[in-house]
Design an enzyme around this catalytic site. Structure first.
Site, short mmCIF file in Angstrom:
data_model
loop_
_atom_site.label_atom_id
_atom_site.label_comp_id
_atom_site.label_asym_id
_atom_site.label_seq_id
_atom_site.Cartn_x
_atom_site.Cartn_y
_atom_site.Cartn_z
N HIS A 161 -7.81 21.27 16.54
CA HIS A 161 -6.82 19.94 17.20
C HIS A 161 -8.42 19.25 17.53
O HIS A 161 -7.52 17.96 17.32
CB HIS A 161 -6.30 20.31 18.43
CG HIS A 161 -5.15 21.11 17.98
ND1 HIS A 161 -4.20 20.17 19.11
CD2 HIS A 161 -4.72 21.20 17.23
CE1 HIS A 161 -2.59 20.95 18.74
NE2 HIS A 161 -3.33 22.56 17.69
N HIS A 204 -2.12 30.39 11.27
CA HIS A 204 -1.66 31.30 12.19
C HIS A 204 -1.21 32.68 12.11
O HIS A 204 -0.24 33.38 12.72
CB HIS A 204 0.23 30.44 12.36
CG HIS A 204 0.75 29.28 12.67
ND1 HIS A 204 1.20 28.08 12.25
CD2 HIS A 204 -0.61 28.47 13.30
CE1 HIS A 204 0.81 26.82 12.80
NE2 HIS A 204 -0.27 27.18 13.60
N ARG A 206 -7.64 27.42 17.58
CA ARG A 206 -6.75 25.55 17.33
C ARG A 206 -7.90 24.71 18.24
O ARG A 206 -7.30 23.72 17.44
CB ARG A 206 -5.54 26.11 18.53
CG ARG A 206 -4.49 25.38 18.07
CD ARG A 206 -3.06 25.62 18.72
NE ARG A 206 -1.85 25.25 18.41
CZ ARG A 206 -1.96 24.47 20.34
NH1 ARG A 206 -2.09 25.04 21.16
NH2 ARG A 206 -0.41 23.67 19.97
N ASN A 229 -0.53 19.00 23.29
CA ASN A 229 -2.07 19.97 23.54
C ASN A 229 -1.83 21.11 24.64
O ASN A 229 -3.09 21.31 25.72
CB ASN A 229 -3.40 19.42 23.77
CG ASN A 229 -4.28 18.60 22.12
OD1 ASN A 229 -3.98 19.17 21.45
ND2 ASN A 229 -5.13 17.75 22.21
C1 HEM Z 1 0.51 23.11 9.00
C2 HEM Z 1 0.31 22.71 10.30
C3 HEM Z 1 0.55 22.73 11.84
C4 HEM Z 1 1.52 22.81 12.25
C5 HEM Z 1 2.81 22.02 12.40
C6 HEM Z 1 1.07 23.32 14.05
C7 HEM Z 1 1.86 24.22 14.56
C8 HEM Z 1 1.49 24.82 16.12
C9 HEM Z 1 2.04 24.71 17.12
C10 HEM Z 1 3.93 23.84 17.68
C11 HEM Z 1 1.46 25.75 18.23
C12 HEM Z 1 2.59 26.96 18.93
C13 HEM Z 1 1.91 25.93 20.72
C14 HEM Z 1 2.29 26.11 21.47
O1 HEM Z 1 3.71 26.38 21.27
O2 HEM Z 1 2.32 26.24 22.47
C15 HEM Z 1 0.06 26.27 17.50
C16 HEM Z 1 -0.47 27.31 17.72
C17 HEM Z 1 -1.23 27.60 16.39
N1 HEM Z 1 -2.64 27.24 15.93
FE1 HEM Z 1 -1.37 26.07 14.84
N2 HEM Z 1 -0.36 24.49 13.47
C18 HEM Z 1 -0.68 23.91 12.93
C19 HEM Z 1 -1.94 24.36 11.79
C20 HEM Z 1 -2.47 24.82 12.06
C21 HEM Z 1 -4.52 25.02 11.79
C22 HEM Z 1 -4.78 24.44 10.22
C23 HEM Z 1 -5.05 26.75 12.78
C24 HEM Z 1 -5.92 26.85 12.65
C25 HEM Z 1 -7.31 26.52 11.34
C26 HEM Z 1 -3.91 26.74 12.94
C27 HEM Z 1 -3.75 27.34 14.62
C28 HEM Z 1 -3.45 28.12 15.24
C29 HEM Z 1 -3.16 28.23 16.23
C30 HEM Z 1 -4.31 29.90 16.37
C31 HEM Z 1 -2.45 29.14 16.50
C32 HEM Z 1 -2.16 30.22 18.15
C33 HEM Z 1 -2.90 29.35 19.43
C34 HEM Z 1 -2.32 30.43 20.87
O3 HEM Z 1 -2.33 31.43 20.63
O4 HEM Z 1 -3.23 29.94 22.24
N3 HEM Z 1 -3.17 25.44 13.14
N4 HEM Z 1 0.51 25.86 15.87
#
Ligand code: HEM
Length: 323
Positions: free
Chosen positions: A69, A194, A65, A97
């Site tokens: 970002h 995800h 992530r 973030n």
């Molecule tokens: C498509 C649009 C996307 C949206 C709207 C989105 C949104 C989010 C949100 C809201 C979270 C949770 C944050 C939290 O509550 O702490 C999250 C977590 C995450 N996102 Fe996305 N994301 C997107 C695309 C991506 C992409 C493209 C990647 C990587 C290629 C990605 C990788 C991750 C990962 C690995 C997590 C988990 C992080 C953790 O466990 O610390 N996301 N994302």
């Protein structure tokens, strides 16, 4: 899958990656960029990531992530790593973030690289390599990452408006990712990031209130109890194998167990449903599409020449030269 088959698939994925690179045309990046100047770069990154994931496998999600970002805000220039100062609130302190993690892994890698070859390896390259290694170590595809990114000098919280919000629908996501040159398939595959990690209640609570028709009842009940009461720090995993990079995320979308609106919309919208079904049926296809998406993502808006630098410390912009 047997080890030989797995190796064969990985070899084919690497060949595909090379084809994608060729298709991208002229790029400021190259394979083996540090071959002469800091030959153990990739080895050092892999060692630190491996040690970190051995202690905490959930960090694979954090590292992936961080790279996303970084690249979506002002390009892949490690602007996400810069600390706020008295006069400036940096990206890392923006609400979008606040839950990023894995900074200490990047700092450790940088520390070792600075002791081996000072001023050579950029923080933006470290982010790209660490994300790749994290994905692979969690069971995902291996792809070769070209290097040569330069670190930016600007990091402003306001710029994080460029990040997608969890309530976006498929059409808006297609548009947003399309504006960076991604196809619809790239977008769905990258959303498959995800397959790792967790989200906080604030990011998906809306599903419990207004999206019950597309939310599996047993998951709704579970999330309801996770997020009841004072739940500001409570989290739920994106899928049932949240430390394994696999195709389960897409299967769960078919079962209406997507965590965020932006996840479930991919199955609900006719524009993306076919792609979700293909990825669910064939994780190898998802892996292939994911690495293509990551290669593109890792080349967003690169800082060329004097627009960038190689930061000495990832959290601080270099001081101006004194001469
Ligand atoms: C498509 C649009 C996307 C949206 C709207 C989105 C949104 C989010 C949100 C809201 C979270 C949770 C944050 C939290 O509550 O702490 C999250 C977590 C995450 N996102 Fe996305 N994301 C997107 C695309 C991506 C992409 C493209 C990647 C990587 C290629 C990605 C990788 C991750 C990962 C690995 C997590 C988990 C992080 C953790 O466990 O610390 N996301 N994302």
């Amino acid at each position: 899958m047997g080890t030989t088959n797995k190796n064969l698939v990985r070899f084919l994925l690497a060949v595909q990656a090379a084809a994608v690179m060729a298709g991208l045309g002229a790029s400021a990046l190259s394979m083996d960029y540090y071959g002469m100047s800091c030959p153990y770069t990739e080895w050092i990154v892999r060692g630190v990531v491996s040690e970190a994931l051995r202690k905490d496998p959930t960090l694979a999600a954090g590292l992936l992530r961080l790279h996303f970002h970084d690249c979506f805000v002002q390009g892949c220039d490690a602007s996400v790593l810069i600390d706020s100062t008295d006069g400036n609130t940096a990206e890392k302190d923006a609400p979008a973030n606040k839950s990023l993690r894995g900074y200490e892994v990047i700092d450790r890698i940088k520390e070792i690289l600075e002791s081996q070859c000072p001023g050579i390896v950029s923080c933006a390259d470290i982010l790209a390599l660490a994300a790749r290694d994290a994905v692979f170590m969690a069971g995902g595809p291996y792809y070769r990452v070209p290097s040569g990114r330069r670190d930016g000098t600007r990091s402003n919280a306001a710029d994080t408006v460029a990040l997608p919000a969890p309530v976006l629908n498929a059409s808006t996501l297609i548009q947003l990712f399309g504006s960076h040159g991604f196809t619809t398939q790239d977008m769905v595959a990258l959303s498959g990031g995800h397959t790792l990690g967790v989200a906080h209640c604030a990011a998906f609570k809306n599903r419990l209130q207004s999206e019950t028709a597309t939310l599996d009842a047993s998951l709704a009940a579970k999330l309801g109890s996770t997020c009841g009461g004072d739940s500001s720090s409570a989290t739920a995993p994106f899928d049932r194998t949240s430390t394994a990079f696999d195709g389960v995320y897409f299967k769960e979308l078919q079962e209406r167990r997507g965590l965020l609106s932006s996840d479930q919309t991919l199955f609900e919208s006719p524009e993306t449903k076919g792609i979700v079904n293909s990825f669910a049926a064939n994780p190898g296809y998802f892996f292939w599409a994911f690495q293509q998406g990551m290669l593109k993502m890792g080349q967003l808006d690169l800082k060329e020449g004097d627009k960038g630098e190689v930061r000495k410390k990832c959290s601080v912009v270099n001081p101006p030269p004194t001469w």
